[in-house]
Structures are given as structure tokens and as C-alpha cells.
Write a protein that holds these residues in place. Sequence first.
Motif, mmCIF file in Angstrom:
data_model
loop_
_atom_site.group_PDB
_atom_site.id
_atom_site.type_symbol
_atom_site.label_atom_id
_atom_site.label_comp_id
_atom_site.label_asym_id
_atom_site.label_seq_id
_atom_site.Cartn_x
_atom_site.Cartn_y
_atom_site.Cartn_z
ATOM 1 N N SER A 1 -3.401 53.069 -29.736
ATOM 2 C CA SER A 1 -4.228 51.977 -29.121
ATOM 3 C C SER A 1 -3.344 51.293 -28.078
ATOM 4 C CB SER A 1 -4.548 50.874 -30.016
ATOM 5 O OG SER A 1 -5.575 50.065 -29.585
ATOM 6 N N GLU A 2 -3.915 50.805 -27.102
ATOM 7 C CA GLU A 2 -3.271 50.265 -25.788
ATOM 8 C C GLU A 2 -4.132 49.238 -25.453
ATOM 9 O OE1 GLU A 2 -1.901 52.504 -22.325
ATOM 10 O OE2 GLU A 2 -2.984 54.160 -23.294
ATOM 11 N N VAL A 3 -3.687 48.013 -25.045
ATOM 12 C CA VAL A 3 -4.590 47.222 -24.289
ATOM 13 C C VAL A 3 -3.763 46.415 -23.132
ATOM 14 C CG1 VAL A 3 -6.257 46.852 -26.132
ATOM 15 C CG2 VAL A 3 -4.097 45.195 -26.093
ATOM 16 N N LYS B 1 -5.863 55.276 -20.118
ATOM 17 C CA LYS B 1 -5.401 55.647 -21.555
ATOM 18 C C LYS B 1 -5.507 57.318 -21.528
ATOM 19 C CE LYS B 1 -6.647 55.334 -26.122
ATOM 20 N NZ LYS B 1 -5.741 55.109 -27.089
ATOM 21 N N GLU C 1 -5.004 43.738 -29.451
ATOM 22 C CA GLU C 1 -5.717 42.856 -28.561
ATOM 23 C C GLU C 1 -5.330 41.462 -28.806
ATOM 24 O OE1 GLU C 1 -10.418 42.666 -28.270
ATOM 25 O OE2 GLU C 1 -9.873 44.209 -27.068
ATOM 26 N N GLU D 1 -9.037 53.433 -35.527
ATOM 27 C CA GLU D 1 -8.673 53.237 -34.085
ATOM 28 C C GLU D 1 -9.175 51.891 -33.799
ATOM 29 O OE1 GLU D 1 -10.210 55.815 -35.543
ATOM 30 O OE2 GLU D 1 -8.796 57.347 -35.195
ATOM 31 N N GLU D 2 -10.206 51.657 -34.128
ATOM 32 C CA GLU D 2 -10.886 50.255 -33.889
ATOM 33 C C GLU D 2 -9.819 48.991 -34.507
ATOM 34 O OE1 GLU D 2 -13.775 47.778 -32.019
ATOM 35 O OE2 GLU D 2 -13.038 49.493 -32.004
ATOM 36 N N THR E 1 -6.630 49.256 -35.020
ATOM 37 C CA THR E 1 -5.472 49.284 -34.281
ATOM 38 C C THR E 1 -5.803 48.526 -32.680
ATOM 39 O OG1 THR E 1 -5.705 51.247 -33.113
ATOM 40 C CG2 THR E 1 -4.421 51.165 -35.147
ATOM 41 N N ARG E 2 -6.945 48.581 -32.239
ATOM 42 C CA ARG E 2 -7.312 48.048 -31.070
ATOM 43 C C ARG E 2 -7.362 46.451 -31.290
ATOM 44 N NH1 ARG E 2 -11.009 45.875 -28.586
ATOM 45 N NH2 ARG E 2 -12.548 46.148 -30.287
#
Length: 168
Positions: A135-137, A144, A108, A100-101, A103-104
Motif C-alpha cells: 500500500s502507498e498513500v 501506483k 493513511e 490490502e484495505e 494496509t491502506r
Amino acid sequence: KDLETDPRFARASKQKYETKSLLSVPLKLGEKVLGVLNLADKQDARSFTEEDLNLLSAFASLASLALSDAQNYQASRAKVAELSALYQIATRLSNLDRYEEMTRIVVESLGKLMEIETGLWFTYDPEKEKLYLASEVGQNHRPKISSLELPISKVETESRSLFHSYLS
């Protein structure tokens, strides 16, 4: 030399040109035209001469080289920025163990590099034929949603228009 008598400058609306003499030279690099230099009316009200044309042509050649060098410099700077960002992504990812980290950070970092407002990373599960939001930014994304799932077949994921319809 005389715009009023040159058929290339025939006018339909105004009766007379305010300009008496005009000199135009292309800014070329090889066969590529980068622009045009136009000069109008000498201060002493005389027409432009062959010497003026030769001088402006020489200047245009030098200006074309300078413009090309500036464009190449900007392209090189952009490429260095891209490579630097990709290096930073790779360096940051090598220190992570959570998917998860990872993908973020990718979304990003690419968002900054490509100057996007919103980035989404979906993970595809072929067994369940679903996309999962990983993930989304971005400043314009909705709050979220922890469990966004999109049922979608492999054929639909490979079709850009079908996939886009799911996101709209």
C-alpha cells in the motif's frame, strides 16, 4: 544598577549603552530554565531596586508555572489525539477482511497522525526473499505500481541503511 560601570557589560564596539538600568530574572521550574525576563530602563529614569527585583522574581515564578502548565496541556492534547487516532484505526480495521484495505487504512491513518507526505507499506515474503509493495498513500508518491518487488534478504531488511538504499 549602572551598566557603564559594571565590568560584565564591557563593550568593544559602542562607547555607551543606550540602556541605563537592566533587570533580568530567569523563568525557572525546578532546575530547568524556561526563559528569561529582561526589563530595561524605568520610565522615571531611576535604577531598578531590590523591591523591583523581588516583584519581578515573584512574577517570574508565576509565569514559569503558567508556561509549564501550558506545555503540559499541549503534550496532553497531543497524546489524546494520538490515542484517538489509534482507536479509530483499530475500529476501522476490525470491520475489514481484505489485507490490502487494512494496509491502506493503516498507512493513511498514520500519515495523518504523523503529518507525512508519503507512506509505503511493504510486505516481506521470507521464502522468496522479496518485499512487495502492499500500500502507498500521499500526495507526493509516484503512480501506483501494482507489482513492485524488491529482492532483499532478511539481513538487509534489518539494516536501515541497506533497506533505504533499495528505496532511493
